[in-house]
Scaffold this active site. Structure first.
Site, mmCIF file in Angstrom:
data_model
loop_
_atom_site.group_PDB
_atom_site.id
_atom_site.type_symbol
_atom_site.label_atom_id
_atom_site.label_comp_id
_atom_site.label_asym_id
_atom_site.label_seq_id
_atom_site.Cartn_x
_atom_site.Cartn_y
_atom_site.Cartn_z
ATOM 1 N N ASP A 30 -24.238 -42.515 15.569
ATOM 2 C CA ASP A 30 -24.413 -43.307 14.360
ATOM 3 C C ASP A 30 -24.523 -44.808 14.586
ATOM 4 O O ASP A 30 -24.910 -45.531 13.662
ATOM 5 C CB ASP A 30 -23.231 -43.061 13.407
ATOM 6 C CG ASP A 30 -23.139 -41.619 12.950
ATOM 7 O OD1 ASP A 30 -24.164 -40.914 13.014
ATOM 8 O OD2 ASP A 30 -22.040 -41.202 12.534
ATOM 9 N N GLU A 44 10.191 -61.760 -3.427
ATOM 10 C CA GLU A 44 11.344 -62.308 -4.143
ATOM 11 C C GLU A 44 11.174 -63.796 -4.410
ATOM 12 O O GLU A 44 11.566 -64.298 -5.470
ATOM 13 C CB GLU A 44 12.625 -62.060 -3.332
ATOM 14 C CG GLU A 44 12.948 -60.580 -3.142
ATOM 15 C CD GLU A 44 12.393 -59.998 -1.864
ATOM 16 O OE1 GLU A 44 13.050 -59.125 -1.289
ATOM 17 O OE2 GLU A 44 11.278 -60.421 -1.446
#
Length: 358
Positions: free
Chosen positions: A203, A56
């Site tokens: 991984d 705003e």
């Protein structure tokens, strides 16, 4: 009934809000459009970063005196409290805005009440225009406020027959480069990325965002119950992004950045983990773990949305996408609502939400 111009203004506010994804946490994403007394757009803005001016305020600065007597369209009820910035409801009132239309009410008890403040100042206030669209765009923050835990998006990549790796454990790469790049977008929009010990061992993932300029790096979280998967020198321990290792209360570890959580029969308590992250200001989690960790989250009722990248590949054997989710019969299946299907390179990305109460 809203006019086409009013709907267009709110839709623009919602689109503006989306520009703040990944930058505003622990605050919501918010957009605002201001039209003058004749209905012409004169200012717009969005909440760009936590601690900075709210949507705003940006819109009022752009509109200047033209905001007086005009209408503000805001994707979320203007806030009513003073934190690192002042209350937006008062800013709109001070600017002489005559009418405020907001899509979704603010559920945060510390910030709600903006509509009442505006009405007391003499402004006309309306709620609900394009509420469903605005809610979808701000769902992570809204969920975190309403449930007191982060919003969880579970992402996985799999073959068409539901395998995340081959029988010998190899998995790089099932999905395409385009899909892997898209995952970095998801990471950039999340406050934290969570994997389990199996992924950490297999991984050695990095989990940081790559290829997105200006991205705020998420907190990297490894659920390592026995404190045995993350070893010194692991990629997740570098300085590219902050890291948190979640271990059992009785685990023996000298690693830094460790949080100790209660054990369960299958690992660590998912609710305790989410409560810890919420207490650290984490409002959205991207779950990238393997089938065991995903199963624990599903069993705990802690998955809100699923994004699956399906590659046109068949393996026939290998680990499945989901394991140990506590579902033993078809009548207990967790049935999702598909919200989007998109081609990403050669792959198909399917997005689905978990119905409320499921």
């Amino acid at each position: 009934m809203a006019t086409a111009a009013e709907s267009n203004a709110m839709r623009r506010a919602i689109a503006l809000a989306a520009r703040g994804l990944g930058f505003t946490s622990p605050n919501p994403v918010v957009g605002c459009v201001i039209t003058d007394a004749s209905g012409q757009p004169v200012g717009e803005g969005f909440h760009q970063r936590a601690g900075g001016p709210h949507a705003e305020v940006h819109a009022l600065r752009a509109a200047g005196e033209r905001a007086r007597g005009g209408t503000a369209y805001v994707s979320l009820e203007p806030c009513n409290h003073t934190g690192r910035t002042g209350p937006c409801a008062q800013a709109l009132a001070d600017a002489g805005v005559a009418r405020v239309v907001y899509a979704v009410g603010d559920p945060n008890p510390q910030a709600t009440g903006g509509a009442d403040t505006l009405r007391a100042a003499g402004a006309e206030v309306e709620q609900g225009l394009l509420a469903d669209e605005a809610e979808a765009g701000n769902i992570a923050w809204l969920t975190s406020v309403r449930l007191g835990r982060p919003y969880v998006l579970w992402k996985y990549a799999a073959t068409l027959d539901g395998r995340i790796a081959a029988a010998d454990g190899t998995s790089r790469w099932i999905s395409s480069p385009e899909s892997r790049a898209d995952v970095h977008r998801l990471r950039a929009e999340a406050d934290a990325v969570v994997v389990g010990s199996g992924t950490a061992r297999a991984d050695d993932p990095h989990l940081a965002v790559r290829g997105i300029d200006g991205a705020v790096q998420p907190l990297r979280v490894v659920v390592d119950t026995e404190a045995a998967a993350v070893r010194p020198g692991a990629r997740v321990l570098d300085d590219a992004a902050p890291t948190l290792i979640a271990v059992a209360e009785d685990a023996d570890t000298a690693l830094p950045d460790v949080v100790r959580l209660p054990r369960t029969a299958t690992g660590l308590s998912v609710p305790a983990l989410l409560a810890e992250l919420h207490g650290r200001g984490i409002r959205s989690v991207l779950l990238e773990g393997g089938p065991t960790l995903a199963g624990a989250f599903v069993a705990a009722g802690a998955v809100d949305r699923v994004v699956g990248y399906l590659a046109p590949v068949l393996l026939g054997e290998g680990p499945a996408v989901l394991a140990h989710a506590g579902i033993t019969t078809i009548t207990a299946a967790l049935r999702l609502d598909v919200t989007e299907t998109v081609r990403i390179g050669p792959d198909l990305r399917i997005t689905a939400t978990v119905p409320k109460g499921a």
